[in-house]
Scaffold this active site. Structure first.
Site, PDB file in Angstrom:
ATOM      1  N   SER A 128       0.787  -1.236   0.000  1.00 60.47           N
ATOM      2  CA  SER A 128       0.000   0.000   0.000  1.00 60.47           C
ATOM      3  C   SER A 128       0.816   1.282   0.000  1.00 60.47           C
ATOM      4  CB  SER A 128      -0.957  -0.007   1.194  1.00 60.47           C
ATOM      5  OG  SER A 128      -2.005  -0.919   0.964  1.00 60.47           O
ATOM      6  N   PHE A 160     -12.918 -13.642  -2.332  1.00 62.08           N
ATOM      7  CA  PHE A 160     -11.616 -13.140  -2.782  1.00 62.08           C
ATOM      8  C   PHE A 160     -10.528 -13.592  -1.820  1.00 62.08           C
ATOM      9  CE2 PHE A 160      -8.210 -10.058  -3.211  1.00 62.08           C
ATOM     10  CZ  PHE A 160      -8.113  -9.891  -4.592  1.00 62.08           C
ATOM     11  N   TYR A 195     -10.659   2.183   5.627  1.00 63.91           N
ATOM     12  CA  TYR A 195      -9.592   1.924   4.655  1.00 63.91           C
ATOM     13  C   TYR A 195     -10.085   0.933   3.606  1.00 63.91           C
ATOM     14  CZ  TYR A 195      -4.741   1.161   3.153  1.00 63.91           C
ATOM     15  OH  TYR A 195      -3.565   1.091   2.441  1.00 63.91           O
ATOM     16  N   SER A 196     -10.037   1.321   2.346  1.00 66.32           N
ATOM     17  CA  SER A 196     -10.531   0.468   1.275  1.00 66.32           C
ATOM     18  C   SER A 196      -9.596   0.518   0.077  1.00 66.32           C
ATOM     19  CB  SER A 196     -11.930   0.908   0.837  1.00 66.32           C
ATOM     20  OG  SER A 196     -12.366   0.175  -0.302  1.00 66.32           O
ATOM     21  N   ASN A 197      -9.046  -0.626  -0.280  1.00 68.64           N
ATOM     22  CA  ASN A 197      -8.187  -0.690  -1.468  1.00 68.64           C
ATOM     23  C   ASN A 197      -8.937  -0.322  -2.733  1.00 68.64           C
ATOM     24  OD1 ASN A 197      -5.508  -1.769  -0.530  1.00 68.64           O
ATOM     25  ND2 ASN A 197      -6.857  -3.293   0.363  1.00 68.64           N
ATOM     26  N   GLY A 246       2.846  -0.632   4.169  1.00 70.29           N
ATOM     27  CA  GLY A 246       2.393  -1.469   3.065  1.00 70.29           C
ATOM     28  C   GLY A 246       2.551  -2.936   3.364  1.00 70.29           C
ATOM     29  N   ASN A 304      10.617  -9.523   5.339  1.00 69.50           N
ATOM     30  CA  ASN A 304      10.195 -10.489   4.316  1.00 69.50           C
ATOM     31  C   ASN A 304       9.332 -11.601   4.915  1.00 69.50           C
ATOM     32  OD1 ASN A 304      12.432 -11.558   5.665  1.00 69.50           O
ATOM     33  ND2 ASN A 304      13.168 -12.695   3.876  1.00 69.50           N
TER      34      ASN A 304
END
Length: 376
Positions: free
Chosen positions: A90, A154, A196-198, A334, A358
């Site tokens: 993000s 999804f 919060y919305s992608n 992100g 990672n």
């Protein structure tokens, strides 16, 4: 999805004993405050807590410091590198928002334009109405449009283990992501709350394409990456690999504990203009420093970007945090499969930090920020 961004879901299989292996570190360029020992210690603590590895860069005035901790490959034991490229999730949103604000500065759109004016008829159905949503509400997450990554089907297809390994290489069009969101009723009436919305940033990318005639990725490359010489930053589109130098990326794929799976290869089209970008820590510090020093936006647009929704700390693709020592930092976090990142800078752009784990189950950014900006 939280501000920490859960484009992530979860993700990766490797022996737990490897996770507990000894941490390694490398440093580049001295400089900075106190040798950044507190920052290195905070990164090391995250590794000791189970994150495979971490890489970071801090920029303070003319001085740059970089470090790697832990491992970049659980199979071979290779250490994390200071120049590793990684999926930034993000953090892509700040780049997307910057392009829209540049277009506003050029008079090619207004943030008070409705979504329907720029994308006629696209946002309709199940109570959604693009005639009532502004571009500003997309960028500050007050549109009410449902977050497509919260859709259960999804999530099963792309974040849970069985679904991920079946679908990891598939291409998903941004219009399909929007369609998933619009199969749900909005979370609230536009402008009445925050979530919060992608989906907001997928729509923002489509607006950029409609206004300019070019993909949002091309506009980011032409307007930001090339002028700032961000050579390690890329928008992969449907490319499933991460350019070298890079480490492997690991996820528990929906599980709260258990084995970590290697999820390095995936088709990032599921993130689109909300989170597909790849970068490294040095590029991210350069970007946020340039942004806050008005090298990318005129003063008016930068003020708009830094105008936050009360109670959230979220502006237009930019987050504000106040640390315990009183330092204000601006940036974005992100997350995406196998990768957890954070990039911030002080308001004057002189002191910046970017780092990555990672392993996507990590949520240790506050300790690292506290260490870097407050000294521990």
């Amino acid at each position: 999805m939280s501000v920490r961004a859960r484009l992530v879901g979860a993700t990766a299989l490797v022996l737990a004993v490897a996770l507990a292996g000894p941490a390694t570190a490398q440093a580049a360029a001295p400089g900075g405050h106190g040798g950044h020992g507190a920052t290195r210690a905070a990164l090391g603590a995250a590794v000791a807590g189970g994150v495979p590895g971490a890489t970071a860069t801090a920029r303070e005035g003319a001085d740059t410091w970089s470090a790697g901790e832990g491992v970049g490959d659980l199979r071979t034991g290779a250490p994390r590198g200071t120049h590793d490229r990684y999926r930034v999730g993000s953090i892509t949103k700040t780049f997307t928002a910057t392009v829209l604000l540049q277009l506003e500065a050029e008079g090619r759109l207004s943030l008070d334009d409705t979504v329907d004016r720029r994308l006629p008829g696209l946002v309709r159905g199940h109570g959604n109405d693009g005639r009532l949503i502004t571009l500003r509400q997309l960028l500050n997450h007050t549109s009410g449009v449902y977050n497509y990554t919260s859709d259960k089907a999804f999530g099963r297809a792309y974040f849970d283990k069985d679904g991920f390994f079946r679908h990891r290489y598939e291409t998903v069009r941004p219009e399909d992501l929007v369609r998933i969101a619009l199969s749900h009723e909005p979370d609230f009436a536009p402008g009445t709350s925050w979530n919060y919305s992608n989906t907001n940033y997928v729509l923002a990318g489509l607006v950029i394409e409609r206004v300019t005639g070019h993909s949002y990725a091309r506009e980011i490359r032409d307007r930001i990456l090339r002028p700032l010489h961000l050579a390690a930053t890329s928008l992969p589109g449907t490319r499933v690999t991460v350019p070298h130098p890079s480490s492997r990326a690991y996820s528990r794929l929906g599980a709260s504990a258990g084995p970590a799976y290697d999820v390095t290869e995936l088709n990032p089209s599921i993130a689109s203009s909300a989170g597909e970008m790849i970068s490294d820590s040095a590029d991210l510090t350069r970007f946020y420093s340039a942004l806050l020093r008005s090298r990318l936006l005129p003063p008016r647009q930068l003020r708009e970007m830094k105008t936050t929704v009360p109670g959230t700390g979220y502006g237009l693709g930019l987050m504000e945090r106040t640390l315990s020592c009183g330092v204000h930092v601006w940036g974005h976090d992100g997350g995406i499969h196998g990768s957890s990142s954070s990039a911030t800078t002080t308001a004057d752009g002189r002191h910046a930090l970017a780092f990555n784990y990672n392993g996507d189950w990590a949520d240790e950014s506050d300790a690292v920020l506290q260490a870097e900006y407050c000294g521990g």
